[in-house]
Design a protein around this motif. Structure first.
Motif, PDB file in Angstrom:
ATOM      1  N   SER A  27       0.824  -1.205   0.000  1.00  0.00           N
ATOM      2  CA  SER A  27       0.000   0.000   0.000  1.00  0.00           C
ATOM      3  C   SER A  27       0.858   1.254   0.000  1.00  0.00           C
ATOM      4  N   ARG A  28       1.918   1.240   0.786  1.00  0.00           N
ATOM      5  CA  ARG A  28       2.786   2.416   0.856  1.00  0.00           C
ATOM      6  C   ARG A  28       3.470   2.697  -0.478  1.00  0.00           C
ATOM      7  N   GLU A  29       3.987   1.658  -1.121  1.00  0.00           N
ATOM      8  CA  GLU A  29       4.692   1.885  -2.384  1.00  0.00           C
ATOM      9  C   GLU A  29       3.749   2.308  -3.493  1.00  0.00           C
ATOM     10  N   LEU A  30       2.537   1.719  -3.516  1.00  0.00           N
ATOM     11  CA  LEU A  30       1.579   2.065  -4.560  1.00  0.00           C
ATOM     12  C   LEU A  30       0.890   3.396  -4.296  1.00  0.00           C
ATOM     13  N   GLY A  31       1.017   3.908  -3.069  1.00  0.00           N
ATOM     14  CA  GLY A  31       0.393   5.175  -2.729  1.00  0.00           C
ATOM     15  C   GLY A  31      -1.114   5.093  -2.615  1.00  0.00           C
ATOM     16  N   ILE A  32      -1.622   3.948  -2.137  1.00  0.00           N
ATOM     17  CA  ILE A  32      -3.064   3.772  -1.952  1.00  0.00           C
ATOM     18  C   ILE A  32      -3.348   3.464  -0.494  1.00  0.00           C
ATOM     19  N   SER A  33      -4.596   3.670  -0.072  1.00  0.00           N
ATOM     20  CA  SER A  33      -4.962   3.374   1.307  1.00  0.00           C
ATOM     21  C   SER A  33      -5.069   1.871   1.514  1.00  0.00           C
ATOM     22  N   THR A  34      -4.946   1.450   2.763  1.00  0.00           N
ATOM     23  CA  THR A  34      -5.108   0.023   3.049  1.00  0.00           C
ATOM     24  C   THR A  34      -6.533  -0.431   2.736  1.00  0.00           C
ATOM     25  N   THR A  35      -7.498   0.468   2.900  1.00  0.00           N
ATOM     26  CA  THR A  35      -8.883   0.111   2.572  1.00  0.00           C
ATOM     27  C   THR A  35      -9.023  -0.201   1.096  1.00  0.00           C
ATOM     28  N   THR A  36      -8.402   0.618   0.252  1.00  0.00           N
ATOM     29  CA  THR A  36      -8.433   0.367  -1.196  1.00  0.00           C
ATOM     30  C   THR A  36      -7.752  -0.955  -1.528  1.00  0.00           C
ATOM     31  N   ALA A  37      -6.623  -1.216  -0.873  1.00  0.00           N
ATOM     32  CA  ALA A  37      -5.904  -2.464  -1.127  1.00  0.00           C
ATOM     33  C   ALA A  37      -6.712  -3.669  -0.676  1.00  0.00           C
ATOM     34  N   ALA A  75      -2.827 -19.215 -11.252  1.00  0.00           N
ATOM     35  CA  ALA A  75      -2.402 -18.692  -9.951  1.00  0.00           C
ATOM     36  C   ALA A  75      -0.968 -18.174 -10.013  1.00  0.00           C
ATOM     37  N   ALA A  76      -0.077 -18.958 -10.620  1.00  0.00           N
ATOM     38  CA  ALA A  76       1.325 -18.540 -10.727  1.00  0.00           C
ATOM     39  C   ALA A  76       1.457 -17.265 -11.551  1.00  0.00           C
ATOM     40  N   VAL A  77       0.739 -17.201 -12.677  1.00  0.00           N
ATOM     41  CA  VAL A  77       0.809 -16.018 -13.547  1.00  0.00           C
ATOM     42  C   VAL A  77       0.228 -14.799 -12.826  1.00  0.00           C
ATOM     43  N   ALA A  78      -0.913 -14.990 -12.127  1.00  0.00           N
ATOM     44  CA  ALA A  78      -1.551 -13.873 -11.438  1.00  0.00           C
ATOM     45  C   ALA A  78      -0.682 -13.333 -10.311  1.00  0.00           C
ATOM     46  N   VAL A  79      -0.060 -14.223  -9.537  1.00  0.00           N
ATOM     47  CA  VAL A  79       0.810 -13.769  -8.445  1.00  0.00           C
ATOM     48  C   VAL A  79       2.042 -13.061  -9.010  1.00  0.00           C
ATOM     49  N   SER A  83       3.146  -8.978  -8.559  1.00  0.00           N
ATOM     50  CA  SER A  83       4.453  -8.425  -8.202  1.00  0.00           C
ATOM     51  C   SER A  83       4.846  -7.233  -9.073  1.00  0.00           C
ATOM     52  N   GLN A  84       4.125  -7.029 -10.183  1.00  0.00           N
ATOM     53  CA  GLN A  84       4.506  -5.974 -11.121  1.00  0.00           C
ATOM     54  C   GLN A  84       3.505  -4.827 -11.180  1.00  0.00           C
ATOM     55  N   VAL A  85       2.448  -4.854 -10.375  1.00  0.00           N
ATOM     56  CA  VAL A  85       1.415  -3.817 -10.468  1.00  0.00           C
ATOM     57  C   VAL A  85       1.988  -2.460 -10.072  1.00  0.00           C
ATOM     58  N   GLN A  86       1.422  -1.410 -10.696  1.00  0.00           N
ATOM     59  CA  GLN A  86       1.876  -0.043 -10.441  1.00  0.00           C
ATOM     60  C   GLN A  86       0.773   0.860  -9.897  1.00  0.00           C
ATOM     61  N   ASN A  87      -0.456   0.386  -9.893  1.00  0.00           N
ATOM     62  CA  ASN A  87      -1.557   1.215  -9.406  1.00  0.00           C
ATOM     63  C   ASN A  87      -2.714   0.325  -8.971  1.00  0.00           C
ATOM     64  N   ALA A  88      -3.759   0.946  -8.432  1.00  0.00           N
ATOM     65  CA  ALA A  88      -4.895   0.194  -7.888  1.00  0.00           C
ATOM     66  C   ALA A  88      -5.662  -0.548  -8.971  1.00  0.00           C
ATOM     67  N   VAL A  89      -5.769   0.044 -10.164  1.00  0.00           N
ATOM     68  CA  VAL A  89      -6.510  -0.615 -11.248  1.00  0.00           C
ATOM     69  C   VAL A  89      -5.838  -1.939 -11.615  1.00  0.00           C
ATOM     70  N   GLN A  90      -4.529  -1.925 -11.763  1.00  0.00           N
ATOM     71  CA  GLN A  90      -3.805  -3.153 -12.065  1.00  0.00           C
ATOM     72  C   GLN A  90      -3.906  -4.158 -10.928  1.00  0.00           C
ATOM     73  N   LEU A  91      -3.878  -3.655  -9.694  1.00  0.00           N
ATOM     74  CA  LEU A  91      -4.005  -4.541  -8.537  1.00  0.00           C
ATOM     75  C   LEU A  91      -5.340  -5.273  -8.556  1.00  0.00           C
ATOM     76  N   TYR A  92      -6.410  -4.542  -8.809  1.00  0.00           N
ATOM     77  CA  TYR A  92      -7.732  -5.169  -8.856  1.00  0.00           C
ATOM     78  C   TYR A  92      -7.820  -6.155 -10.011  1.00  0.00           C
ATOM     79  N   GLY A  93      -7.171  -5.836 -11.119  1.00  0.00           N
ATOM     80  CA  GLY A  93      -7.192  -6.748 -12.261  1.00  0.00           C
ATOM     81  C   GLY A  93      -6.539  -8.083 -11.953  1.00  0.00           C
ATOM     82  N   LEU A 158       6.782 -11.882  -3.858  1.00  0.00           N
ATOM     83  CA  LEU A 158       5.733 -12.432  -4.719  1.00  0.00           C
ATOM     84  C   LEU A 158       6.311 -13.222  -5.884  1.00  0.00           C
ATOM     85  N   VAL A 159       7.442 -12.799  -6.405  1.00  0.00           N
ATOM     86  CA  VAL A 159       8.093 -13.567  -7.476  1.00  0.00           C
ATOM     87  C   VAL A 159       8.453 -14.965  -6.972  1.00  0.00           C
TER      88      VAL A 159
END
Length: 381
Positions: A27-37, A75-79, A83-93, A158-159
């Motif tokens: 959450s800290r690195e992505l700059g989002i709240s823990t609630t969003t995460a 599961a392996a591909v998603a995890v 490890s490479q997400v840069q924002n909340a949209v990618q995280l949710y995806g 995560l890798v």
């Protein structure tokens, strides 16, 4: 059975428990709240619930090898993608992918495979073995993920976890899971899985597990804060809450052994009644450590019992024919309740306080117990 015990342990460890360890640094690195995460994790749980029925249908028609192998690949591909997400949209995806993969590799599909390949008299023992080993997932992967995060950062952790899924789960599902149709014991009911939708007893059963699942989810999220509100130090509250996971394994063993003499629905109703009474006493005696220990020990005995009780009750009532689909039909609302329960609990706690929330949990456990007891007297389809 051994392969599924290992793969479900890895699955729950990576797809479920790793998140809590990585939540803060991510959450800290992505700059989002823990609630969003945390919302991403909730989305994954909801997706898992929605996927339960189509996954169950596939298992009934084609067996588990291809589906569980594909689920492990996903599961392996998603995890790895996580490890490479840069924002909340990618995280949710990526968590949509994790939700789909979870529906394909965790307890429900594993149990459906067991029902399909094991002799009827061996199924309960096999399911118990898988849940006992799987119960170690948090004990193994929470500290492992913490160590990896400290050594490599959350992305590097995560890798490594994605690599563990690829190296362990994919080959075990590909080579150890057999394609088979369920072994139908003489006298067991047969027919379309949709028959359960016409059975009033199924809806009572589903309502019982939905209410209980929501109650357990509320306790999982809010127990530590409630214990702190009773006057316990944060470290003490966390230790007391840890009793739930420790005792859940004991509860599964007790339920399995008791099944030699009593129907699983009756056993589960008794355990849930003990849970309801125990948690209702927590506001009264929970300010003392001894009182809190007693209440949480008794409550913890039923914390994991539904994992073994659900397949046993469904087999007893409906037989093995169409088990994957029937299990999926039940898993969908139960999983959704697990996802939204803590949100409702938070709203209730904010409006009325934690004491009414705990008493509501107690009432939910007792209601679920009554529902399971009632189903024993209802005619079977």
């Amino acid at each position: 059975m051994a392969a599924l015990a290992v793969t479900t342990t890895v699955g729950y460890g990576v797809l479920t428990y790793a998140f809590s360890v990585l939540l803060g640094p991510m959450s800290r690195e992505l700059g989002i709240s823990t609630t969003t995460a945390v919302g991403a994790s909730t989305v994954a749980v909801l997706v898992t619930g929605v996927m339960s029925i189509p996954v169950g249908r596939w298992l009934d028609a084609r067996g588990g090898r291809a589906l569980m192998t594909a689920g492990s690949v996903l599961a392996a591909v998603a995890v790895l993608g996580w490890s490479q997400v840069q924002n909340a949209v990618q995280l949710y995806g990526v968590f949509v992918g994790i939700g789909i993969a979870s529906a394909m590799v965790l307890y429900p599909p594993a149990f459906a495979v067991v029902v399909a390949v094991a002799r009827p008299e061996s199924r309960t023992k096999a399911i118990l073995t898988i849940t006992l080993v799987g119960g170690l997932a948090s004990s193994i992967f929470i500290p492992l993920t913490g160590w990896l995060e400290h050594a490599r950062g959350w992305r590097g952790a995560l890798v490594v976890l994605a690599g563990l899924v690829a190296v362990i789960a994919i080959p075990l599902h590909a080579f150890a899971v057999r394609r088979s149709t369920p072994r139908i014991a003489p006298g067991q009911p047969k027919g379309s899985p949709r028959r359960v939708l016409k059975d009033a007893g199924f809806w009572v059963l589903a309502g019982s597990f939905v209410v209980h699942s929501a109650a357990l989810a509320v306790i999982s999220v809010h127990l530590v804060l409630y214990l702190i509100s009773l006057g316990h130090r944060p470290a003490t509250a966390a230790t007391l809450a840890g009793l739930l996971g420790l005792l859940s394994v004991t509860g599964r063993i007790v339920a399995s052994v008791s099944a030699r003499w009593l129907p699983m629905a009756t056993i589960t109703a008794c355990v849930l009644t003990v849970q309801g009474v125990a948690i209702s006493l927590l506001p009264v005696v929970g300010q003392q450590i001894a009182g809190a220990v007693v209440c949480l020990t008794l409550f913890g005995l039923g914390f994991g019992v539904s994992s073994i009780a659900t397949p046993a009750i469904l087999l007893d009532r409906y037989g093995a024919d169409g088990f994957g689909t029937i299990s999926g039909i039940l898993t969908t609302p139960v999983t959704i309740a697990k996802a939204v329960g803590p949100l409702g609990g938070a709203a209730l706690a904010e409006a009325l306080g934690y004491r009414p929330l705990i008493l509501t949990v107690a009432a939910a456990c007792l209601t679920a117990a009554a529902g399971l007891a009632i189903t024993q007297r209802m005619p079977r389809m």
